[in-house]
Scaffold this motif. Structure first.
Motif, short mmCIF file in Angstrom:
data_model
loop_
_atom_site.label_atom_id
_atom_site.label_comp_id
_atom_site.label_asym_id
_atom_site.label_seq_id
_atom_site.Cartn_x
_atom_site.Cartn_y
_atom_site.Cartn_z
N UNK B 218 -4.80 6.65 -5.80
CA UNK B 218 -4.18 6.23 -7.11
C UNK B 218 -5.15 5.37 -7.92
N UNK B 219 -6.29 4.95 -7.52
CA UNK B 219 -7.33 4.22 -8.10
C UNK B 219 -6.79 2.72 -8.34
N UNK B 220 -6.05 2.20 -7.19
CA UNK B 220 -5.39 0.87 -7.22
C UNK B 220 -6.55 0.28 -6.29
N UNK B 221 -6.87 -1.13 -6.57
CA UNK B 221 -7.63 -1.82 -5.55
C UNK B 221 -6.81 -2.26 -4.17
N UNK B 222 -7.44 -2.30 -3.17
CA UNK B 222 -7.15 -2.92 -2.01
C UNK B 222 -7.24 -4.40 -2.16
N UNK B 223 -6.00 -5.28 -2.24
CA UNK B 223 -6.20 -6.76 -2.32
C UNK B 223 -5.92 -7.16 -0.80
N UNK B 224 -6.96 -7.62 -0.24
CA UNK B 224 -6.84 -8.08 1.23
C UNK B 224 -5.94 -9.13 1.26
N UNK B 225 -5.50 -10.01 0.26
CA UNK B 225 -4.24 -11.00 0.12
C UNK B 225 -3.06 -10.61 0.47
N UNK B 226 -2.94 -9.22 -0.04
CA UNK B 226 -1.44 -8.64 0.24
C UNK B 226 -1.42 -7.89 1.53
#
Lengths: 347, 347
Positions: B218-226
């Motif tokens: 989907x072109x979304x970043x993977x935020x490790x904090x999430x």
């Protein structure tokens, strides 16, 4: 094609004994035995050392030797209506753990509250395999239990009418149900409904007794329209019964469900109907299953001490198996009312 | 003092055989056998007649004879991490029912996700008693499983890395986790969090894969904090992790919990924090336990076909026991996304 010992270390000891484990772990044989038997009061470091030695030596406890020594197969059975019911699953986990601690293997048998399946328990389909059974009957009457054709040692659980002569472990459901109802009345509720099984025997009967006693003591009438029968004790039964109660010309302002699963269904019915809990209707259950601590609102309920229940049931059963028991014993399990948001709101 | 046969009818037949049961019920021996073995396609009337004959004759199926005939003890074991976990309790109920239908007795073994207890399963503590085991490992690695010292036929369940050469039944968790995450993204959510176990192996790893694949697509970043690790997969773990996520400077607008129990805890955390689900945060789980159909809001989740899982696991195990299996088989269980209120609101 069974893959035997793939990757097995070439130099492993084929017949490690407990004393080998103890020597390798640097502990006494008694301590090694305590780790294997899962006794408490063992430090994590000791446990880790013994477990490492067990792994390295591929040690296997010699159950056969123990069985020969005691002349026992070492098998017990627990027969309950349904493992999908969280109450029985939590109970089964505790009874199994206690059996393991005592050196027995536990066979779990689910009857589905079906009379034919319960009869197979009574008739000892597994007598040649097991030493004794902890049985929580639901469908059978006391007469049918008394009429069983088998001599297998048996301890009975629950509030079903118990034939004379049996060891029995139960919660005082009359007192606990009275306490729940008194709590609802003490909040000023005057139309207190009850949701329970359509049956004059067992759980429904004793919990109905306690409910009616509390209403009578408070000078409140028992309105038969507020007592709803259900086919089972599941979430959907509670949901349906609650919708019926909410559709009455004069709604209840509180409802006591005879178990937590039905109370969970009742909470859902209130949410579907837009009825606020506890402001418009207070809801209480029975059993203190983990699920009821996470509903919104959290569920007021009766918490029985299931660890005591498990321990006492196995104590009685093993005394019976070892012929060390006197006359039949009846053990009451401690319980406490857990007051939560579904009757008093968030604090 | 065991009360043998109290109330037993004086004239009962002490050694009723199956043909006696069939004669009394007025059915063929084959039909009587089918009732006893719980085969489907028997009319309620026939079942009732046979059960009455069984009761009247105090008939007991002769398991020993069957065992001698097949040279089997007729015992299987199911080893799962915890019976208090509704997913495993529901699975155990289905596997037990299927085993009963196939003429085996099922021993339930809970390991508590404890490495030492899982090692006892591998090392075949009960080899002399049981014919085969269905094992759902959680704590052990593929190497440790491969290194086991025992030849007992074994079928493995779940997403743990599986050593080569074993029969294996599992859900395609990568695809299912991707589907959940795609669903959340399709609702317009852009900060999609994940709650799962702190582990690079097994369930957490494959579900994390699917989650990350969907975000990337989907072109979304993977935020490790999430992505929040948890100690266990219980309700309390989910509740705590959700509170942490809600305390972030920039909150998630959706959260995918790697099982339903954690999602139930996450829903509770949202209720405690006054956060509306799904308006402010959409919540999804995995497993489709019954509990999630009664929460408010009801829980969006992945439903695997556990009946297929139980049936396939026992088919593979019994083929292995009877030496009728070819090379190891890997079976994928069908699953479906169940969209409910926790992501799309009441309809």
């Amino acid at each position: 094609m069974v893959r035997a010992g793939a990757g097995r270390p070439a130099g492993r000891t084929p017949t490690a004994r407990l004393k080998d484990v103890a020597a390798r772990a640097g502990v006494s044989v008694k301590t090694a035995s305590n780790v294997i038997n899962n006794y408490p009061h063992i430090t994590p470091a000791t446990r880790a050392r013994v477990e490492q030695a067990i792994r390295e030596l591929h040690y296997r406890p010699n159950l056969s030797a123990r069985q020969l020594k005691h002349g026992k197969a070492g098998f017990l059975a627990l027969a309950v209506p349904a493992m999908e019911s969280p109450y029985f699953a939590e109970l089964a986990a505790l009874v199994s753990a206690e059996a393991t601690r005592l050196g027995y293997l536990m066979l779990l048998d689910t009857t589905g509250a079906d009379a034919a399946a319960e009869r197979l328990v009574l008739d000892g389909v597994r007598t040649h395999l097991i030493d004794g059974v902890v049985f929580s009957p639901l469908a059978l009457s006391a007469d049918e239990i008394a009429d069983r054709a088998d001599q297998l040692p048996m301890v009975l659980l629950g509030e079903r009418a118990i034939p004379p002569g049996y060891d029995h472990v139960a919660v005082d459901s009359v007192a606990a149900a009275r306490s729940v109802t008194e709590h609802l009345v003490s909040l000023g509720r005057r139309r207190v409904a009850a949701i329970g099984r359509e049956s004059v025997r067992g759980t429904a009967s004793v919990r109905l007794d306690g409910y009616q006693q509390a209403l009578a003591a408070a000078g409140l009438p028992v309105d038969p329209g507020l007592v709803r029968g259900v086919a089972q004790y599941g979430r959907e039964d509670g949901r349906r019964a609650m919708h019926e109660l909410l559709a009455l010309p004069e709604r209840p302002d509180a409802v006591f469900c005879f178990n937590d699963l039905m109370a969970v269904g009742a909470l859902r019915a209130c949410a579907e109907a837009g009825v606020r809990v506890p402001e418009e209707v207070a809801v209480a259950g029975f059993d203190d299953i983990a699920e009821g601590r996470y509903t919104t609102p959290t569920l007021t309920t009766v918490a029985a001490d299931l660890e005591v229940l498990a321990r006492e049931a196995l104590r009685l059963l093993i005394a019976r198996i070892e012929d060390a028991a006197d006359g039949p014993e009846s053990v009451q399990v401690p319980w406490a009312l857990q007051v939560r948001e579904s009757t008093v709101g968030p604090r």
